[in-house]
Structures are given as structure tokens and as C-alpha cells.
Write a protein that holds these residues in place. Structure first.
Motif, PDB file in Angstrom:
ATOM      1  N   GLU A 108     -49.446 -34.792 -16.514  1.00 53.46           N
ATOM      2  CA  GLU A 108     -48.040 -34.575 -16.152  1.00 53.46           C
ATOM      3  C   GLU A 108     -47.394 -33.544 -17.079  1.00 53.46           C
ATOM      4  O   GLU A 108     -46.679 -32.648 -16.623  1.00 53.46           O
ATOM      5  CB  GLU A 108     -47.260 -35.889 -16.226  1.00 53.46           C
ATOM      6  N   LEU A 109     -47.655 -33.655 -18.373  1.00 58.58           N
ATOM      7  CA  LEU A 109     -47.090 -32.700 -19.328  1.00 58.58           C
ATOM      8  C   LEU A 109     -47.625 -31.300 -19.069  1.00 58.58           C
ATOM      9  O   LEU A 109     -46.883 -30.321 -19.135  1.00 58.58           O
ATOM     10  CB  LEU A 109     -47.409 -33.121 -20.762  1.00 58.58           C
ATOM     11  N   ASN A 110     -48.894 -31.206 -18.731  1.00 57.47           N
ATOM     12  CA  ASN A 110     -49.497 -29.903 -18.466  1.00 57.47           C
ATOM     13  C   ASN A 110     -48.873 -29.278 -17.213  1.00 57.47           C
ATOM     14  O   ASN A 110     -48.635 -28.071 -17.165  1.00 57.47           O
ATOM     15  CB  ASN A 110     -51.009 -30.058 -18.312  1.00 57.47           C
ATOM     16  N   ARG A 111     -48.582 -30.082 -16.199  1.00 53.89           N
ATOM     17  CA  ARG A 111     -47.936 -29.581 -14.984  1.00 53.89           C
ATOM     18  C   ARG A 111     -46.557 -29.010 -15.316  1.00 53.89           C
ATOM     19  O   ARG A 111     -46.195 -27.915 -14.876  1.00 53.89           O
ATOM     20  CB  ARG A 111     -47.810 -30.699 -13.948  1.00 53.89           C
ATOM     21  N   LEU A 112     -45.787 -29.734 -16.118  1.00 52.33           N
ATOM     22  CA  LEU A 112     -44.463 -29.256 -16.521  1.00 52.33           C
ATOM     23  C   LEU A 112     -44.581 -27.995 -17.374  1.00 52.33           C
ATOM     24  O   LEU A 112     -43.776 -27.069 -17.254  1.00 52.33           O
ATOM     25  CB  LEU A 112     -43.703 -30.353 -17.270  1.00 52.33           C
ATOM     26  N   ASP A 113     -45.589 -27.948 -18.226  1.00 54.34           N
ATOM     27  CA  ASP A 113     -45.827 -26.770 -19.053  1.00 54.34           C
ATOM     28  C   ASP A 113     -46.129 -25.555 -18.175  1.00 54.34           C
ATOM     29  O   ASP A 113     -45.632 -24.458 -18.431  1.00 54.34           O
ATOM     30  CB  ASP A 113     -46.981 -27.060 -20.013  1.00 54.34           C
ATOM     31  N   ASP A 114     -46.934 -25.752 -17.129  1.00 55.03           N
ATOM     32  CA  ASP A 114     -47.241 -24.656 -16.206  1.00 55.03           C
ATOM     33  C   ASP A 114     -45.965 -24.145 -15.527  1.00 55.03           C
ATOM     34  O   ASP A 114     -45.765 -22.936 -15.382  1.00 55.03           O
ATOM     35  CB  ASP A 114     -48.249 -25.097 -15.142  1.00 55.03           C
ATOM     36  N   GLU A 115     -45.098 -25.059 -15.110  1.00 56.40           N
ATOM     37  CA  GLU A 115     -43.824 -24.675 -14.485  1.00 56.40           C
ATOM     38  C   GLU A 115     -42.968 -23.883 -15.472  1.00 56.40           C
ATOM     39  O   GLU A 115     -42.375 -22.861 -15.112  1.00 56.40           O
ATOM     40  CB  GLU A 115     -43.049 -25.909 -14.027  1.00 56.40           C
ATOM     41  N   LEU A 116     -42.914 -24.366 -16.702  1.00 58.25           N
ATOM     42  CA  LEU A 116     -42.120 -23.711 -17.735  1.00 58.25           C
ATOM     43  C   LEU A 116     -42.613 -22.286 -17.967  1.00 58.25           C
ATOM     44  O   LEU A 116     -41.820 -21.348 -18.052  1.00 58.25           O
ATOM     45  CB  LEU A 116     -42.187 -24.525 -19.034  1.00 58.25           C
ATOM     46  N   LEU A 117     -43.919 -22.126 -18.024  1.00 56.40           N
ATOM     47  CA  LEU A 117     -44.508 -20.805 -18.230  1.00 56.40           C
ATOM     48  C   LEU A 117     -44.141 -19.860 -17.080  1.00 56.40           C
ATOM     49  O   LEU A 117     -43.759 -18.711 -17.311  1.00 56.40           O
ATOM     50  CB  LEU A 117     -46.022 -20.938 -18.369  1.00 56.40           C
ATOM     51  N   GLU A 118     -44.221 -20.343 -15.849  1.00 59.17           N
ATOM     52  CA  GLU A 118     -43.858 -19.524 -14.687  1.00 59.17           C
ATOM     53  C   GLU A 118     -42.391 -19.102 -14.748  1.00 59.17           C
ATOM     54  O   GLU A 118     -42.047 -17.952 -14.455  1.00 59.17           O
ATOM     55  CB  GLU A 118     -44.115 -20.296 -13.393  1.00 59.17           C
ATOM     56  N   GLU A 119     -41.529 -20.032 -15.122  1.00 65.65           N
ATOM     57  CA  GLU A 119     -40.096 -19.722 -15.199  1.00 65.65           C
ATOM     58  C   GLU A 119     -39.801 -18.722 -16.312  1.00 65.65           C
ATOM     59  O   GLU A 119     -38.958 -17.843 -16.153  1.00 65.65           O
ATOM     60  CB  GLU A 119     -39.299 -21.011 -15.389  1.00 65.65           C
TER      61      GLU A 119
END
Length: 95
Positions: free
Chosen positions: A20-31
Motif C-alpha cells: 500500500e505504501l509503495n502504491r502511494l509512493d508511485d502516485e506521489l512520484l507521478e504527481e
């Protein structure tokens, strides 16, 4: 794993929450890459909230080595960009 949130302290978090944290991290990186300031702020808040609610805060006088260091809640996009590795804030495979 022990996670440090800069300016707040440390949290003991079960490894089962890593995906779950990795998914949020991926979103953060894209943003961050797209310059989406509001999205960045929303996702950083969600990431830190996930750590706080799923983990157990360690006492302030605890000196455990942190396996993961996350930015403070009020960190700027530029400050977070300086903390990034090629994997984002959270090392490992994409979630």
C-alpha cells in the motif's frame, strides 16, 4: 520495519503494509513529475496518514534505526524531490 516521519518521530509498521505504501509512493512520484502540486499534497498526506494509522508510534526517547525516512507533512515538493531515489521515497518494486 521502523519508519521515521521527519519532525514527528518513529513508527513501527508491519511489512504487510509495504504494498500500500509503495502504491502511494508511485502516485506521489507521478504527481511530482507532472508538477501536480495539489495532487502531491493530497498523496503525501495519505502516505503519512497510512503510516500513522497502520503503525505503532515508538516512544520519543527510542533510538531505533529507521529503515525508511519520510518527509514532514509540510515538506515542499522541492524538499521531497531531494529525498527521492530512483525508486521514489520507498525503495523496492512498484506496487
Amino acid at each position: 520495519m521502523i519508519v521515521r516521519i521527519m519532525g514527528e518521530g518513529q513508527v513501527r509498521l508491519d511489512d504487510s503494509h509495504f504494498a500500500e505504501l509503495n502504491r502511494l509512493d508511485d502516485e506521489l512520484l507521478e504527481e511530482m513529475e507532472s508538477g501536480d502540486g495539489p495532487g502531491f499534497r493530497r498523496t503525501l498526506t495519505a502516505l503519512l496518514s497510512a503510516v500513522r494509522t497502520r503503525g505503532a508510534a515508538l516512544p520519543d526517547d527510542s533510538l531505533e534505526p529507521s529503515e525508511l525516512i519520510l518527509p514532514a507533512p509540510d515538506a515542499s515538493l522541492e524538499e521531497v524531490r531531494e529525498m527521492l531515489t530512483e525508486d521514489g521515497l520507498i525503495p523496492g518494486p512498484a506496487g
